[in-house]
Enzyme design. Structure first.
Site, PDB file in Angstrom:
ATOM      1  N   ASN A 195     -33.046  65.632 -16.934  1.00  0.00           N
ATOM      2  CA  ASN A 195     -32.652  64.799 -18.148  1.00  0.00           C
ATOM      3  C   ASN A 195     -32.290  65.375 -19.493  1.00  0.00           C
ATOM      4  O   ASN A 195     -32.698  66.290 -19.671  1.00  0.00           O
ATOM      5  CB  ASN A 195     -34.009  63.599 -18.290  1.00  0.00           C
ATOM      6  CG  ASN A 195     -35.227  64.628 -18.839  1.00  0.00           C
ATOM      7  OD1 ASN A 195     -35.396  65.794 -18.180  1.00  0.00           O
ATOM      8  ND2 ASN A 195     -36.124  63.925 -19.547  1.00  0.00           N
ATOM      9  N   CYS A 223     -30.615  60.402 -17.120  1.00  0.00           N
ATOM     10  CA  CYS A 223     -31.645  60.815 -16.176  1.00  0.00           C
ATOM     11  C   CYS A 223     -31.412  61.959 -15.435  1.00  0.00           C
ATOM     12  O   CYS A 223     -30.232  62.315 -15.167  1.00  0.00           O
ATOM     13  CB  CYS A 223     -32.226  59.658 -15.516  1.00  0.00           C
ATOM     14  SG  CYS A 223     -33.030  58.323 -16.311  1.00  0.00           S
ATOM     15  N   GLU A 227     -31.927  62.506 -12.073  1.00  0.00           N
ATOM     16  CA  GLU A 227     -31.104  62.109 -11.012  1.00  0.00           C
ATOM     17  C   GLU A 227     -29.722  61.585 -11.162  1.00  0.00           C
ATOM     18  O   GLU A 227     -28.789  62.109 -10.356  1.00  0.00           O
ATOM     19  CB  GLU A 227     -31.892  60.653 -10.429  1.00  0.00           C
ATOM     20  CG  GLU A 227     -33.323  60.791 -10.273  1.00  0.00           C
ATOM     21  CD  GLU A 227     -34.393  60.502 -11.253  1.00  0.00           C
ATOM     22  OE1 GLU A 227     -33.928  60.849 -12.500  1.00  0.00           O
ATOM     23  OE2 GLU A 227     -35.205  59.878 -11.033  1.00  0.00           O
ATOM     24  N   CYS A 255     -35.900  55.589 -12.096  1.00  0.00           N
ATOM     25  CA  CYS A 255     -35.782  54.210 -12.775  1.00  0.00           C
ATOM     26  C   CYS A 255     -34.823  53.193 -11.840  1.00  0.00           C
ATOM     27  O   CYS A 255     -33.944  53.831 -10.875  1.00  0.00           O
ATOM     28  CB  CYS A 255     -35.231  54.480 -14.093  1.00  0.00           C
ATOM     29  SG  CYS A 255     -33.516  54.975 -14.363  1.00  0.00           S
ATOM     30  N   CYS A 286     -30.961  54.462 -11.920  1.00  0.00           N
ATOM     31  CA  CYS A 286     -30.836  55.808 -11.033  1.00  0.00           C
ATOM     32  C   CYS A 286     -30.663  55.162  -9.557  1.00  0.00           C
ATOM     33  O   CYS A 286     -29.874  55.772  -8.783  1.00  0.00           O
ATOM     34  CB  CYS A 286     -31.784  56.615 -11.319  1.00  0.00           C
ATOM     35  SG  CYS A 286     -31.677  57.702 -12.801  1.00  0.00           S
TER      36      CYS A 286
HETATM   37  N1  THU Z   1     -36.190  60.012 -16.913  1.00  0.00           N
HETATM   38  C1  THU Z   1     -35.663  60.667 -16.035  1.00  0.00           C
HETATM   39  O1  THU Z   1     -34.796  61.750 -16.284  1.00  0.00           O
HETATM   40  N2  THU Z   1     -35.729  59.913 -14.698  1.00  0.00           N
HETATM   41  C2  THU Z   1     -36.501  58.981 -14.391  1.00  0.00           C
HETATM   42  O2  THU Z   1     -35.889  58.390 -13.307  1.00  0.00           O
HETATM   43  C3  THU Z   1     -37.065  58.303 -15.301  1.00  0.00           C
HETATM   44  C4  THU Z   1     -37.023  58.806 -16.842  1.00  0.00           C
HETATM   45  C5  THU Z   1     -36.078  60.777 -18.317  1.00  0.00           C
HETATM   46  C6  THU Z   1     -35.537  59.895 -19.241  1.00  0.00           C
HETATM   47  C7  THU Z   1     -35.929  60.257 -20.633  1.00  0.00           C
HETATM   48  O3  THU Z   1     -35.556  61.611 -21.012  1.00  0.00           O
HETATM   49  C8  THU Z   1     -37.345  60.729 -20.200  1.00  0.00           C
HETATM   50  O4  THU Z   1     -37.448  60.787 -18.937  1.00  0.00           O
HETATM   51  C9  THU Z   1     -38.322  59.587 -20.641  1.00  0.00           C
HETATM   52  O5  THU Z   1     -37.999  58.408 -20.351  1.00  0.00           O
END
Ligand code: THU
Length: 128
Positions: A42, A53, A55, A86, A89
């Protein structure tokens, strides 16, 4: 492909997360049908909504390397318990590979496996 190897790759990518706002680091490893692995982490921004994110980082890296068919994505994080991709993604994964398997892990690298179509049964697809 060994799931343990994918988890290892996601963990390695997680180290490169840029997450100074949430302090929640996420790593992703995407296995393509050709056997290649693309990783992502991320990347946050002071304008929070611009955060990308892990992903989607991995997906964009793969697609811009010419790969569009994905078999498995594995997600790790610095958090406790199993961390799930999420909805945004899942939708971006569905664009390329609605059949993909999704592996989520906890802090001890225990893992659970799902099918994207079970996580996002009514995905939006547009006739090209
Ligand atoms: N995040 C991800 O990288 N992937 C996910 O599927 C859920 C959330 C990151 C986004 C943000 O930088 C941190 O997690 C907190 O939400």
């Amino acid at each position: 492909m060994d799931i343990k190897k994918l988890i290892e790759e996601a963990r390695k990518a997680e180290k490169y997360a840029y997450a100074p706002y949430s302090n929640f680091r996420v790593g992703a490893a995407l296995l393509t049908s050709s056997g290649n692995i693309y990783t992502g982490a991320n990347v946050e921004n002071a304008s929070y909504g611009l955060t990308i994110c892990a992903e989607r980082t991995a997906i964009v890296k793969a697609v811009t390397a010419g790969e569009r068919d994905f078999n498995v994505i594995c997600v790790t994080s610095s958090g406790k318990g199993f961390v799930y991709p999420c909805g945004a993604c899942l939708q971006v994964l569905a664009e390329f590979s609605p059949h993909i398997r999704v592996i989520v892990t906890d802090e001890n690298d225990n893992y659970c496996e799902y099918l994207l179509k079970d996580m996002l049964p009514n995905l939006f697809l547009f006739d090209k």
